[in-house]
Design an enzyme around this catalytic site. Structure first.
Site, PDB file in Angstrom:
ATOM      1  N   GLU A  59     -65.282  15.026   4.869  1.00  0.00           N
ATOM      2  CA  GLU A  59     -64.443  16.041   4.227  1.00  0.00           C
ATOM      3  C   GLU A  59     -65.169  17.366   4.012  1.00  0.00           C
ATOM      4  OE1 GLU A  59     -62.543  14.491   0.715  1.00  0.00           O
ATOM      5  OE2 GLU A  59     -61.331  13.108   1.890  1.00  0.00           O
ATOM      6  N   GLU A  95     -60.294   7.124   5.613  1.00  0.00           N
ATOM      7  CA  GLU A  95     -60.043   6.856   4.187  1.00  0.00           C
ATOM      8  C   GLU A  95     -58.567   7.009   3.892  1.00  0.00           C
ATOM      9  OE1 GLU A  95     -62.074   9.238   1.221  1.00  0.00           O
ATOM     10  OE2 GLU A  95     -63.984   9.019   2.266  1.00  0.00           O
TER      11      GLU A  95
HETATM   12  C1  FCB Z   1     -62.126  11.580  -1.047  1.00  0.00           C
HETATM   13  C2  FCB Z   1     -63.616  11.353  -0.955  1.00  0.00           C
HETATM   14  C3  FCB Z   1     -64.051   9.998  -1.453  1.00  0.00           C
HETATM   15  C4  FCB Z   1     -63.268   9.540  -2.658  1.00  0.00           C
HETATM   16  C5  FCB Z   1     -61.788   9.721  -2.453  1.00  0.00           C
HETATM   17  C6  FCB Z   1     -60.937   9.269  -3.612  1.00  0.00           C
HETATM   18  O1  FCB Z   1     -61.855  12.945  -1.110  1.00  0.00           O
HETATM   19  O2  FCB Z   1     -64.046  11.457   0.371  1.00  0.00           O
HETATM   20  O3  FCB Z   1     -65.428  10.061  -1.680  1.00  0.00           O
HETATM   21  O4  FCB Z   1     -63.737  10.143  -3.797  1.00  0.00           O
HETATM   22  O5  FCB Z   1     -61.500  11.062  -2.177  1.00  0.00           O
END
Ligand code: FCB
Length: 447
Positions: free
Chosen positions: A166, A352
């Site tokens: 990110e 994710e």
């Molecule tokens: C994302 C992050 C991860 C976690 C999630 C909830 O932005 O990459 O580390 O904190 O959110």
């Protein structure tokens, strides 16, 4: 009942990040990171929480891998702590830090779990921040040296890499808004940080490929499909610009060798510190696209909104998690489809996706988190629908394997499939973990 099925060999995974789970913040020669410094500074993290101990994964990784095996996971996305490996971010390597990751990789491979490795999930060595941090051009070179070190040390066993986690989030929150480490608030610093990160992507990609051409390398980009708040021409234009920033600012320099056009007043080349040859340096034909997805964006034109002339907020029509984030499975489908359309149907990994709900163990020690099961059901159906429509999605990683340090929120938001008791450090798989394990075993689920 019909079955929601996934392609043969689909990767069922979970994700974590070094600072969020490892603890051992000073163990075995590890250097200080910007998150160590930030969380140790009063008032930065809710309740003064720190990652000093976190889930103590540094000492319990064997138990954690056994848990992953029990949950039928076939892929584990984790990050390497740069200051554990290079305490000062340059120069001497801390062999014990490398040994830790090497043992983790061995443990995973012995359990038939793919190690899926992120080089950088926000824990910059503090010494490099002291030298100026990401706004400094030099950091791109430091970072590719580090990529080379880990590529050599682990590349005989690790074949799949993500360079950054990110990039948008750590540059915006760390250098523009200041609510994440290192807590700076300066538009110029932020713009230059994004440019260093894009140059670092190109260089780290080349460094890894020079070690082994067969490595598959990308980054985990957080993405968010964008809709205008009204049907006015101004909102439509603002939406296009926000999409250019949130979804393209870090992937298009790599794939296309240029920045998207997002500033109404023109490209701020000088503020970003662009030099000759930079656009060439940023290029990297990523082998797949990693998507982290948590929300969709509703955008309106604004004069003093975030960045230039636009203001974006999350959707508000769906149910909310305990963190207040909207549950909107179509967002994942839509984002997968735009990436598929815009970049010629690349391989996609969902790196994710997940939700924070606070359900705790009951008297029998059972965590009945049915809302989390509903969440995953909805989002996985959205992924399956995108695959049916032609998207080449190869894996899905739940955020997160276990409850952990949620950055500025401390331990207040629980994203885990597995409950972590932060006093005893005991792990308890939640009902959602059992459900996910069945999905992984069956490569799908009954609708
Ligand atoms: C994302 C992050 C991860 C976690 C999630 C909830 O932005 O990459 O580390 O904190 O959110």
């Amino acid at each position: 009942m019909s079955k929601i099925e996934f392609p043969a060999g689909f990767h069922w995974g979970a994700a974590t990040a070094s600072y969020q789970i490892e603890g051992g913040w000073k163990a075995d020669g590890k250097g200080e990171s910007v998150w160590d410094r930030f969380s140790h500074t009063d008032g930065k993290v809710q309740h003064g929480h720190t990652g000093d101990v976190a889930c103590d994964h540094y000492n319990r990784f064997r138990e954690d891998v056994a848990l992953m095996k029990e949950l039928n996971l076939t892929s584990y996305r984790f990050s390497l702590g740069w200051p554990r490996i290079q305490p000062l971010g340059k120069g001497a390597v801390n062999q014990k830090g490398l040994d830790f990751y090497s043992s983790l990789v061995d443990e995973l491979l012995a359990a038939d779990i793919r190690p899926f490795v992120t080089l950088y999930h926000w824990d910059l060595p503090q010494a490099l921040e002291d030298d100026g941090g990401w706004p400094e051009r030099d950091l791109a070179g430091r970072f590719s040296d580090y990529a080379e070190i880990v590529g050599h040390a682990l590349g005989d066993r690790v074949k799949h890499w993500m360079i950054f986690n990110e990039p948008k989030v750590f540059t915006v929150m760390g250098y523009l808004i200041g609510n994440h480490a290192p807590g700076r608030q300066d538009r110029g610093d932020f713009l230059r940080a994004t440019h260093t990160v894009n140059r670092a992507t190109g260089r780290a990609f080349a460094a890894l490929k020079s070690i082994d051409e067969s490595f598959e390398v990308s980054s985990a980009f957080n993405m968010s499909p964008c809709d205008p708040q009204t049907d006015s021409a101004e909102d439509a234009a603002a939406t296009k610009r926000w999409d250019g920033f949130v979804n393209r600012w870090f992937i298009e320099p790599a794939l296309l060798g240029r920045y998207p056009d997002i500033f109404p007043s023109g490209f701020p080349a000088e503020d970003m510190g662009i030099e000759d040859g930079d656009f060439e340096e940023m290029k990297a034909p990523l082998d797949f696209v990693g998507i982290n997805l948590y929300n969709r964006s509703i955008v309106k034109a604004a004069h003093d909104g975030n960045l230039d002339a636009m203001d974006a907020g999350p959707g508000r029509d769906g149910p909310h998690t305990d963190f207040g984030w909207e549950v909107w499975p179509d967002a994942l489908h839509d984002q997968i489809m735009s990436v598929t359309r815009d970049y010629d149907a690349p391989i996609i990994e969902i790196t994710e996706n997940g939700c924070a709900y606070g359900e705790a163990p009951d008297a029998e020690g059972v965590v009945s988190d049915s809302r989390r099961i509903d969440f995953y059901r909805g989002y996985l159906k959205a992924v399956a629908r995108a695959i049916k429509a032609g998207a080449n999605v190869r894996g899905y990683h739940a955020w997160s394997l276990m409850d952990n340090f949620e950055w500025a929120e401390g331990y207040g938001q629980r994203f885990g499939l597995v409950w972590c008791d932060f006093e005893t450090l005991e792990r308890t798989p939640k009902a959602s973990a059992r459900w996910y394990a069945e999905v992984a075993a069956n490569n799908g689920f009954e609708e």
